[in-house]
Design an enzyme around this catalytic site. Sequence first.
Site, PDB file in Angstrom:
ATOM      1  N   GLY A 225      -9.044   4.844  -6.323  1.00 13.57           N
ATOM      2  CA  GLY A 225      -7.797   4.109  -6.488  1.00 13.57           C
ATOM      3  C   GLY A 225      -6.697   4.594  -5.565  1.00 13.57           C
ATOM      4  O   GLY A 225      -6.928   4.949  -4.406  1.00 13.57           O
ATOM      5  N   VAL A 226      -5.508   4.654  -6.105  1.00 12.45           N
ATOM      6  CA  VAL A 226      -4.343   5.019  -5.298  1.00 12.45           C
ATOM      7  C   VAL A 226      -4.445   6.469  -4.808  1.00 12.45           C
ATOM      8  O   VAL A 226      -4.011   6.800  -3.700  1.00 12.45           O
ATOM      9  CB  VAL A 226      -3.045   4.729  -6.098  1.00 12.45           C
ATOM     10  CG1 VAL A 226      -2.837   5.695  -7.236  1.00 12.45           C
ATOM     11  CG2 VAL A 226      -1.846   4.708  -5.167  1.00 12.45           C
ATOM     12  N   ASP A 227      -5.050   7.320  -5.617  1.00 19.30           N
ATOM     13  CA  ASP A 227      -5.253   8.733  -5.255  1.00 19.30           C
ATOM     14  C   ASP A 227      -6.081   8.838  -3.964  1.00 19.30           C
ATOM     15  O   ASP A 227      -5.705   9.548  -3.019  1.00 19.30           O
ATOM     16  CB  ASP A 227      -5.983   9.402  -6.436  1.00 19.30           C
ATOM     17  CG  ASP A 227      -5.959  10.914  -6.396  1.00 19.30           C
ATOM     18  OD1 ASP A 227      -5.240  11.490  -5.550  1.00 19.30           O
ATOM     19  OD2 ASP A 227      -6.661  11.525  -7.219  1.00 19.30           O
TER      20      ASP A 227
ATOM     21  N   SER B  53      -1.722   4.907 -14.461  1.00 23.24           N
ATOM     22  CA  SER B  53      -2.673   4.724 -15.591  1.00 23.24           C
ATOM     23  C   SER B  53      -3.247   3.322 -15.745  1.00 23.24           C
ATOM     24  O   SER B  53      -4.100   3.114 -16.610  1.00 23.24           O
ATOM     25  CB  SER B  53      -2.066   5.141 -16.944  1.00 23.24           C
ATOM     26  OG  SER B  53      -2.084   6.546 -17.089  1.00 23.24           O
ATOM     27  N   THR B  54      -2.789   2.346 -14.933  1.00 16.23           N
ATOM     28  CA  THR B  54      -3.234   0.972 -15.193  1.00 16.23           C
ATOM     29  C   THR B  54      -4.487   0.558 -14.422  1.00 16.23           C
ATOM     30  O   THR B  54      -4.921  -0.592 -14.512  1.00 16.23           O
ATOM     31  CB  THR B  54      -2.124  -0.057 -14.889  1.00 16.23           C
ATOM     32  OG1 THR B  54      -1.836  -0.025 -13.485  1.00 16.23           O
ATOM     33  CG2 THR B  54      -0.870   0.238 -15.678  1.00 16.23           C
ATOM     34  N   GLY B  55      -5.055   1.498 -13.655  1.00 17.61           N
ATOM     35  CA  GLY B  55      -6.295   1.206 -12.951  1.00 17.61           C
ATOM     36  C   GLY B  55      -7.470   1.751 -13.751  1.00 17.61           C
ATOM     37  O   GLY B  55      -7.750   1.291 -14.868  1.00 17.61           O
TER      38      GLY B  55
ATOM     39  N   ASN C   8      -5.722  12.732 -10.929  1.00 19.49           N
ATOM     40  CA  ASN C   8      -6.431  13.185 -12.138  1.00 19.49           C
ATOM     41  C   ASN C   8      -6.161  14.686 -12.306  1.00 19.49           C
ATOM     42  O   ASN C   8      -5.563  15.313 -11.443  1.00 19.49           O
ATOM     43  CB  ASN C   8      -7.923  12.857 -12.063  1.00 19.49           C
ATOM     44  CG  ASN C   8      -8.578  13.466 -10.845  1.00 19.49           C
ATOM     45  OD1 ASN C   8      -8.440  14.669 -10.583  1.00 19.49           O
ATOM     46  ND2 ASN C   8      -9.272  12.666 -10.061  1.00 19.49           N
TER      47      ASN C   8
ATOM     48  N   ASP D  88       0.870  -1.167   0.000  1.00 20.31           N
ATOM     49  CA  ASP D  88       0.000   0.000   0.000  1.00 20.31           C
ATOM     50  C   ASP D  88       0.912   1.223   0.000  1.00 20.31           C
ATOM     51  O   ASP D  88       1.597   1.496   0.989  1.00 20.31           O
ATOM     52  CB  ASP D  88      -0.832  -0.089   1.295  1.00 20.31           C
ATOM     53  CG  ASP D  88      -1.908   0.967   1.361  1.00 20.31           C
ATOM     54  OD1 ASP D  88      -2.342   1.464   0.306  1.00 20.31           O
ATOM     55  OD2 ASP D  88      -2.307   1.289   2.498  1.00 20.31           O
ATOM     56  N   ILE D  89       0.937   1.955  -1.103  1.00 21.50           N
ATOM     57  CA  ILE D  89       1.956   2.998  -1.266  1.00 21.50           C
ATOM     58  C   ILE D  89       1.935   4.080  -0.166  1.00 21.50           C
ATOM     59  O   ILE D  89       3.003   4.562   0.212  1.00 21.50           O
ATOM     60  CB  ILE D  89       1.933   3.579  -2.711  1.00 21.50           C
ATOM     61  CG1 ILE D  89       3.276   4.222  -3.060  1.00 21.50           C
ATOM     62  CG2 ILE D  89       0.781   4.532  -2.930  1.00 21.50           C
ATOM     63  CD1 ILE D  89       3.447   4.533  -4.541  1.00 21.50           C
TER      64      ILE D  89
HETATM   65  P1  ADP Z   1      -5.169   5.564 -12.838  1.00 21.90           P
HETATM   66  O1  ADP Z   1      -6.372   6.451 -12.853  1.00 21.90           O
HETATM   67  O2  ADP Z   1      -3.881   6.300 -13.144  1.00 21.90           O
HETATM   68  O3  ADP Z   1      -5.359   4.336 -13.655  1.00 21.90           O
HETATM   69  P2  ADP Z   1      -5.650   4.078 -10.364  1.00 21.90           P
HETATM   70  O4  ADP Z   1      -5.482   4.561  -8.971  1.00 21.90           O
HETATM   71  O5  ADP Z   1      -7.019   3.686 -10.796  1.00 21.90           O
HETATM   72  O6  ADP Z   1      -4.996   5.196 -11.283  1.00 21.90           O
HETATM   73  O7  ADP Z   1      -4.695   2.844 -10.594  1.00 21.90           O
HETATM   74  C1  ADP Z   1      -3.299   2.950 -10.718  1.00 21.90           C
HETATM   75  C2  ADP Z   1      -2.628   1.733 -10.093  1.00 21.90           C
HETATM   76  O8  ADP Z   1      -2.597   1.896  -8.669  1.00 21.90           O
HETATM   77  C3  ADP Z   1      -3.347   0.411 -10.334  1.00 21.90           C
HETATM   78  O9  ADP Z   1      -2.371  -0.565 -10.684  1.00 21.90           O
HETATM   79  C4  ADP Z   1      -3.970   0.087  -8.995  1.00 21.90           C
HETATM   80  O10 ADP Z   1      -4.081  -1.311  -8.799  1.00 21.90           O
HETATM   81  C5  ADP Z   1      -2.929   0.679  -8.054  1.00 21.90           C
HETATM   82  N1  ADP Z   1      -3.354   0.988  -6.670  1.00 21.90           N
HETATM   83  C6  ADP Z   1      -4.580   1.224  -6.166  1.00 21.90           C
HETATM   84  N2  ADP Z   1      -4.512   1.480  -4.855  1.00 21.90           N
HETATM   85  C7  ADP Z   1      -3.194   1.411  -4.502  1.00 21.90           C
HETATM   86  C8  ADP Z   1      -2.454   1.555  -3.293  1.00 21.90           C
HETATM   87  N3  ADP Z   1      -3.068   1.847  -2.151  1.00 21.90           N
HETATM   88  N4  ADP Z   1      -1.092   1.414  -3.346  1.00 21.90           N
HETATM   89  C9  ADP Z   1      -0.472   1.123  -4.497  1.00 21.90           C
HETATM   90  N5  ADP Z   1      -1.102   0.966  -5.668  1.00 21.90           N
HETATM   91  C10 ADP Z   1      -2.443   1.104  -5.678  1.00 21.90           C
END
Ligand code: ADP
Length: 171
Positions: free
Chosen positions: A30-32, A115-117, A22, A8-9
């Site tokens: 997601g990660v944001d 970008s991969t989510g 975004n 978890d970043i």
């Molecule tokens: P984007 O809109 O750029 O695609 P996302 O957040 O939807 O961004 O996904 C980007 C990547 O982050 C995906 O591979 C997703 O699985 C990953 N991700 C989501 N949550 C976390 C987290 N807490 N820590 C690390 N990576 C994450």
Amino acid sequence: MIEVLQGDIPKLQVDAIVNAANKTLLGGGGVDGAIHRAAGAKLREACRLLGGCPTGEAKITPGFQLPAKWVIHTVGPVWRGGAQGEARLLAACYRHAFELGLAHGVNTIAFPSISTGAYGYPKNAAAGIAVRLMREYDARFERIIACCFTEEDVSIYESVLHGTKVPSREK
Ligand code: ADP
């Protein structure tokens, strides 16, 4: 040194974590969302003052309640089939994040798979670009971490780094 880890970043103890944001920089899913929840309300306020960010560029804020000192917010391209400059824009995200890190004395930096989510970039291709840019900047950082959310992402990054091929789920 380039490291691949699953985690978890927002929890990482590094100088800077990179956020796949975004264009509004006002937080999302997601990660944001995970980064904003962990960093606290001051991060949203700092991001609001930045007034957004174009695709492929990056902006920096403090990490507030995070263990990381900095958050580097970058906006990845939405995948639209690959002919809309996606690869160039994704590479620009990594390059601009690294350059901002260098300008702020960052030695250890962790990236999600930008970008991969929600943005739908094919995972193998995105990892190829990420690793190419990580190699380019490797000598200028103590640690560069590819922070993968899933086991599948770990195996994709490992195979790109070590030159082995994993069966692709992408068609
Ligand atoms: P984007 O809109 O750029 O695609 P996302 O957040 O939807 O961004 O996904 C980007 C990547 O982050 C995906 O591979 C997703 O699985 C990953 N991700 C989501 N949550 C976390 C987290 N807490 N820590 C690390 N990576 C994450």
